[in-house]
Scaffold this active site. Sequence first.
Site, mmCIF file in Angstrom:
data_model
loop_
_atom_site.group_PDB
_atom_site.id
_atom_site.type_symbol
_atom_site.label_atom_id
_atom_site.label_comp_id
_atom_site.label_asym_id
_atom_site.label_seq_id
_atom_site.Cartn_x
_atom_site.Cartn_y
_atom_site.Cartn_z
ATOM 1 N N ARG A 112 11.723 -14.275 -8.620
ATOM 2 C CA ARG A 112 11.141 -15.086 -7.511
ATOM 3 C C ARG A 112 12.201 -15.718 -6.966
ATOM 4 O O ARG A 112 12.025 -16.816 -6.384
ATOM 5 C CB ARG A 112 10.108 -16.227 -8.292
ATOM 6 C CG ARG A 112 8.906 -15.486 -8.870
ATOM 7 C CD ARG A 112 8.205 -14.559 -7.954
ATOM 8 N NE ARG A 112 6.837 -14.037 -8.490
ATOM 9 C CZ ARG A 112 6.941 -12.947 -9.290
ATOM 10 N NH1 ARG A 112 7.958 -12.290 -9.382
ATOM 11 N NH2 ARG A 112 5.863 -12.648 -10.029
ATOM 12 N N GLU A 131 6.341 -22.889 -0.970
ATOM 13 C CA GLU A 131 7.239 -23.790 -0.300
ATOM 14 C C GLU A 131 6.427 -24.965 0.345
ATOM 15 O O GLU A 131 5.306 -24.423 0.949
ATOM 16 C CB GLU A 131 8.312 -23.204 0.637
ATOM 17 C CG GLU A 131 9.121 -24.379 1.189
ATOM 18 C CD GLU A 131 10.142 -23.646 2.271
ATOM 19 O OE1 GLU A 131 9.991 -22.466 2.692
ATOM 20 O OE2 GLU A 131 10.618 -24.518 2.905
ATOM 21 N N SER A 153 -0.187 -16.943 -7.461
ATOM 22 C CA SER A 153 0.347 -18.066 -8.784
ATOM 23 C C SER A 153 1.109 -19.387 -8.001
ATOM 24 O O SER A 153 1.857 -19.378 -7.085
ATOM 25 C CB SER A 153 1.724 -17.363 -9.354
ATOM 26 O OG SER A 153 1.108 -16.124 -9.886
HETATM 27 C C1 FAD Z 1 -3.801 -14.004 -3.687
HETATM 28 C C2 FAD Z 1 -2.182 -14.194 -3.690
HETATM 29 C C3 FAD Z 1 -1.662 -13.453 -4.760
HETATM 30 C C4 FAD Z 1 -0.181 -13.224 -4.703
HETATM 31 N N1 FAD Z 1 0.275 -12.523 -5.418
HETATM 32 C C5 FAD Z 1 1.799 -12.422 -5.546
HETATM 33 C C6 FAD Z 1 2.346 -11.478 -6.507
HETATM 34 O O1 FAD Z 1 1.650 -10.927 -7.353
HETATM 35 N N2 FAD Z 1 3.626 -11.824 -6.526
HETATM 36 C C7 FAD Z 1 4.552 -12.203 -5.819
HETATM 37 O O2 FAD Z 1 5.688 -12.161 -5.688
HETATM 38 N N3 FAD Z 1 3.925 -13.113 -4.888
HETATM 39 C C8 FAD Z 1 2.620 -13.296 -4.911
HETATM 40 N N4 FAD Z 1 1.804 -14.009 -3.845
HETATM 41 C C9 FAD Z 1 2.790 -15.010 -2.977
HETATM 42 C C10 FAD Z 1 2.910 -14.109 -1.593
HETATM 43 O O3 FAD Z 1 1.997 -13.331 -1.345
HETATM 44 C C11 FAD Z 1 4.294 -13.681 -1.338
HETATM 45 O O4 FAD Z 1 5.279 -14.607 -1.634
HETATM 46 C C12 FAD Z 1 4.512 -12.945 -0.037
HETATM 47 O O5 FAD Z 1 5.918 -12.178 0.141
HETATM 48 C C13 FAD Z 1 4.778 -14.172 0.938
HETATM 49 O O6 FAD Z 1 4.682 -13.441 2.364
HETATM 50 P P1 FAD Z 1 4.082 -14.337 3.742
HETATM 51 O O7 FAD Z 1 4.550 -13.334 4.769
HETATM 52 O O8 FAD Z 1 2.886 -14.801 3.558
HETATM 53 O O9 FAD Z 1 5.304 -15.535 3.527
HETATM 54 P P2 FAD Z 1 4.971 -17.070 4.080
HETATM 55 O O10 FAD Z 1 4.275 -17.798 3.128
HETATM 56 O O11 FAD Z 1 4.481 -16.899 5.538
HETATM 57 O O12 FAD Z 1 6.513 -17.599 3.905
HETATM 58 C C14 FAD Z 1 6.860 -17.779 2.666
HETATM 59 C C15 FAD Z 1 8.729 -18.470 2.867
HETATM 60 O O13 FAD Z 1 9.276 -17.196 3.251
HETATM 61 C C16 FAD Z 1 9.797 -17.643 4.586
HETATM 62 N N5 FAD Z 1 9.926 -16.271 5.495
HETATM 63 C C17 FAD Z 1 8.671 -15.661 5.968
HETATM 64 N N6 FAD Z 1 8.838 -14.630 6.597
HETATM 65 C C18 FAD Z 1 10.092 -14.861 6.762
HETATM 66 C C19 FAD Z 1 11.203 -13.787 7.619
HETATM 67 N N7 FAD Z 1 10.735 -13.011 8.223
HETATM 68 N N8 FAD Z 1 12.447 -14.254 7.341
HETATM 69 C C20 FAD Z 1 13.010 -15.373 6.778
HETATM 70 N N9 FAD Z 1 12.136 -16.324 6.105
HETATM 71 C C21 FAD Z 1 10.757 -15.865 6.120
HETATM 72 C C22 FAD Z 1 8.869 -18.879 5.289
HETATM 73 O O14 FAD Z 1 9.744 -19.524 5.923
HETATM 74 C C23 FAD Z 1 8.583 -19.550 3.823
HETATM 75 O O15 FAD Z 1 9.670 -20.160 3.595
HETATM 76 C C24 FAD Z 1 0.306 -14.222 -3.864
HETATM 77 C C25 FAD Z 1 -0.078 -15.101 -2.638
HETATM 78 C C26 FAD Z 1 -1.578 -14.867 -2.803
HETATM 79 C C27 FAD Z 1 -2.340 -15.809 -1.608
#
Ligand code: FAD
Length: 330
Positions: free
Chosen positions: A162, A328, A230
């Site tokens: 992570r 975050e 998580s």
């Molecule tokens: C129901 C559920 C289940 C999940 N299961 C998992 C799992 O099994 N494993 C896991 O690892 N995670 C899991 N997650 C967490 C999440 O899905 C991941 O971390 C995912 O990659 C976040 O993507 P996002 O586009 O929503 O990021 P965001 O929430 O929009 O952003 C997260 C961070 O990344 C930064 N960011 C976003 N896009 C970019 C970009 N293009 N360039 C630079 N920085 C960027 C943002 O500024 C922020 O700091 C889960 C979340 C939920 C809600």
Amino acid sequence: MTPDLDLQRHNTFGLPARARFGTTITHAGQLAPLLAEAAAMHLPLRVLGGGSNVVLRPHFEGVIALMGIAGRDIVGTHGDHTLVQIGAGENWHSIVEWTLGQGLPGLENLASIPGTVGAAPIQNIGAYGLELVDRFHSLQAFDATDNSIRSFDRDECEFAYRQSFFKRAPGRFIVLSVTLALPNDWRPNLAYPGLIDIPADADAKTIMDRVVAIRASKLPDWRVTGNAGSFFHNPIVEPEVAQAIAAEFPSSPRYPAADGRIKLSAAWLIERAGFKGHTHGAAGVSPNHALVVVNNGGATQAEITDLAAEIVAGVAARFGVQLVQEPELL
Ligand SMILES: Cc1cc2nc3c(=O)[nH]c(=O)nc-3n(C[C@H](O)[C@H](O)[C@H](O)COP(=O)(O)OP(=O)(O)OC[C@H]3O[C@@H](n4cnc5c(N)ncnc54)[C@H](O)[C@@H]3O)c2cc1C
């Protein structure tokens, strides 16, 4: 730029949140002028993908760039891997399905993770015995300090559990595209509990369907009950700490980690510390999954943050283990 952008439908917690300004990015050329505009107003700029790994404050005094860069292409080979290049704004799960549809297995264990492809490297997403690093080739990112576009290979991303290089410099690099390396001699990865009974000759679609089904049965659907998956990392502790817990609870989950350290289950610690189903205002710990903090309807960022602090203090007092929050606070 849209003033006073409403972000409530842009975060899976469903928290009420607004940004001073916001806009959608569909190509890299928009970034330099947008940053100049933000700088002229002395405002920070942050990217949001699916908002599935953030706890949003009610007001962000800055510019939110909603990542919308599209694109999916098979771009070549590297050794015995096929390379696919994906735009940062593409939905991660759609890409898992698309690669399988192209006859390119390899991402099936990571099915159903919400969010965008561009965010996947930020915390090196992982699930069911696989991490992004296992299928990663390189990425392109915009460097906000000098408006350059840089390529990062796997080593330069410094992936860990992570963790990545980018997580340590929040806001500096904006991921534009990710190139994945999918193995031509694919073999199923069935070591994780829940997948063990799948026949060794199963195809990737069967594994993906199983992962999707298990996840749907375990995790609350964020479209119904807001959450960010998580909420805490599984803590990695010194052996003495793990031994002290094992002396009291011989069957407590423990997994070997790097450098002789031990990975513990955050869900187990939270449940044993008595927080499963615990609520604080409209925020709560899921009664079904102790690692998932939920918005039971109308929760505020303060309620989520206070509940998280209560859990951290409770687990530290009971087990001497410091939990680290995954999403975050933005
Ligand atoms: C129901 C559920 C289940 C999940 N299961 C998992 C799992 O099994 N494993 C896991 O690892 N995670 C899991 N997650 C967490 C999440 O899905 C991941 O971390 C995912 O990659 C976040 O993507 P996002 O586009 O929503 O990021 P965001 O929430 O929009 O952003 C997260 C961070 O990344 C930064 N960011 C976003 N896009 C970019 C970009 N293009 N360039 C630079 N920085 C960027 C943002 O500024 C922020 O700091 C889960 C979340 C939920 C809600």
